[in-house]
Design an enzyme around this catalytic site. Sequence first.
Site, PDB file in Angstrom:
ATOM      1  N   GLU A 231      29.125  26.521  47.532  1.00 56.93           N
ATOM      2  CA  GLU A 231      28.709  26.057  48.864  1.00 56.93           C
ATOM      3  C   GLU A 231      27.364  26.640  49.300  1.00 56.93           C
ATOM      4  O   GLU A 231      26.984  26.513  50.463  1.00 56.93           O
ATOM      5  CB  GLU A 231      29.768  26.407  49.916  1.00 56.93           C
ATOM      6  CG  GLU A 231      31.047  25.604  49.866  1.00 56.93           C
ATOM      7  CD  GLU A 231      30.856  24.094  50.041  1.00 56.93           C
ATOM      8  OE1 GLU A 231      29.713  23.639  50.250  1.00 56.93           O
ATOM      9  OE2 GLU A 231      31.858  23.381  49.942  1.00 56.93           O
TER      10      GLU A 231
ATOM     11  N   HIS B 233      32.332  30.910  55.588  1.00 61.54           N
ATOM     12  CA  HIS B 233      33.052  29.641  55.388  1.00 61.54           C
ATOM     13  C   HIS B 233      34.407  29.940  54.760  1.00 61.54           C
ATOM     14  O   HIS B 233      34.482  30.666  53.768  1.00 61.54           O
ATOM     15  CB  HIS B 233      32.229  28.727  54.478  1.00 61.54           C
ATOM     16  CG  HIS B 233      33.033  27.634  53.856  1.00 61.54           C
ATOM     17  ND1 HIS B 233      33.719  26.699  54.600  1.00 61.54           N
ATOM     18  CD2 HIS B 233      33.283  27.318  52.564  1.00 61.54           C
ATOM     19  CE1 HIS B 233      34.354  25.873  53.787  1.00 61.54           C
ATOM     20  NE2 HIS B 233      34.110  26.229  52.542  1.00 61.54           N
TER      21      HIS B 233
ATOM     22  N   HIS C  23      38.739  28.322  54.158  1.00 57.10           N
ATOM     23  CA  HIS C  23      39.702  27.222  54.227  1.00 57.10           C
ATOM     24  C   HIS C  23      40.943  27.708  54.981  1.00 57.10           C
ATOM     25  O   HIS C  23      42.063  27.388  54.604  1.00 57.10           O
ATOM     26  CB  HIS C  23      40.115  26.770  52.821  1.00 57.10           C
ATOM     27  CG  HIS C  23      38.977  26.342  51.959  1.00 57.10           C
ATOM     28  ND1 HIS C  23      39.102  26.133  50.607  1.00 57.10           N
ATOM     29  CD2 HIS C  23      37.683  26.068  52.261  1.00 57.10           C
ATOM     30  CE1 HIS C  23      37.931  25.770  50.113  1.00 57.10           C
ATOM     31  NE2 HIS C  23      37.049  25.731  51.090  1.00 57.10           N
TER      32      HIS C  23
ATOM     33  N   HIS D 133      38.563  19.995  54.836  1.00 57.11           N
ATOM     34  CA  HIS D 133      37.998  21.085  54.029  1.00 57.11           C
ATOM     35  C   HIS D 133      38.252  22.463  54.663  1.00 57.11           C
ATOM     36  O   HIS D 133      38.990  23.260  54.101  1.00 57.11           O
ATOM     37  CB  HIS D 133      36.499  20.808  53.834  1.00 57.11           C
ATOM     38  CG  HIS D 133      35.823  21.725  52.884  1.00 57.11           C
ATOM     39  ND1 HIS D 133      34.733  21.358  52.137  1.00 57.11           N
ATOM     40  CD2 HIS D 133      36.053  23.017  52.577  1.00 57.11           C
ATOM     41  CE1 HIS D 133      34.352  22.388  51.395  1.00 57.11           C
ATOM     42  NE2 HIS D 133      35.139  23.403  51.652  1.00 57.11           N
TER      43      HIS D 133
HETATM   44 ZN   LIG Z   1      34.997  25.320  50.925  1.00 58.64          ZN
END
Ligand SMILES: [Zn+2]
Length: 210
Positions: free
Chosen positions: A71, A89, A91, A151
């Site tokens: 990412e 970031h 999940h 996501h």
């Molecule tokens: Zn991700």
Amino acid sequence: MSLREQLCAYGRRAVELGLVIGTSGNLSVRDGERVVVTPSGVALDRLTPEQCPVVDLDGYLLEGDLLPSSETPMHLAIYRATGAQAVVHTHSVFSTVVATTMTELPPVHYNALLLGGVVKVAEYATYGTDELAANVRAALEGKRAALMANHGGVTVGATLEEAFEATRLLEWLCEVYVRGLSVGTPTVLTEEQLAAVVERAVNPPEFPRR
Ligand SMILES: [Zn+2]
């Protein structure tokens, strides 16, 4: 603590708090024109400082034996477009639940203001692509957080600690909303109510001394 050590510390914390399972999240921190990022394929609670690659803002690898997180293009797009110094970031469960079912997270608690109010869900695109990076950048405009359709979530800050705390807050707000839905219909705060919170924060009550 060096920036690489910070990435490891917050990576471990993200796993400990259940925000990340194994490799399903990535963190980065900006150092001028360079960005230190978590590597691809290493569980965030097993990361060592020397494993963290360094890239420039165009995505060229400057240091490190491991590949930067998949990412990384999203992290770099955020740095190029905003004044953010750190990006987190994950999940995490409730953020992902909201991101898979809604187009935005309405402000049902005044702490949403700390993230910029309504949290937008960036349109879906394949992970790691420039398209996803552009969608996230648009959803983040003027905000500290965004959700990514089907996501997860992403937050920014002036420091890694700030971005990390924003991720914790985003997850908490999503959890409150999702749990609220199982009890009834969460009431969304009005513009007026939110403006009153800002006003209160700007002009806190005084406690005169006797
Ligand atoms: Zn991700």
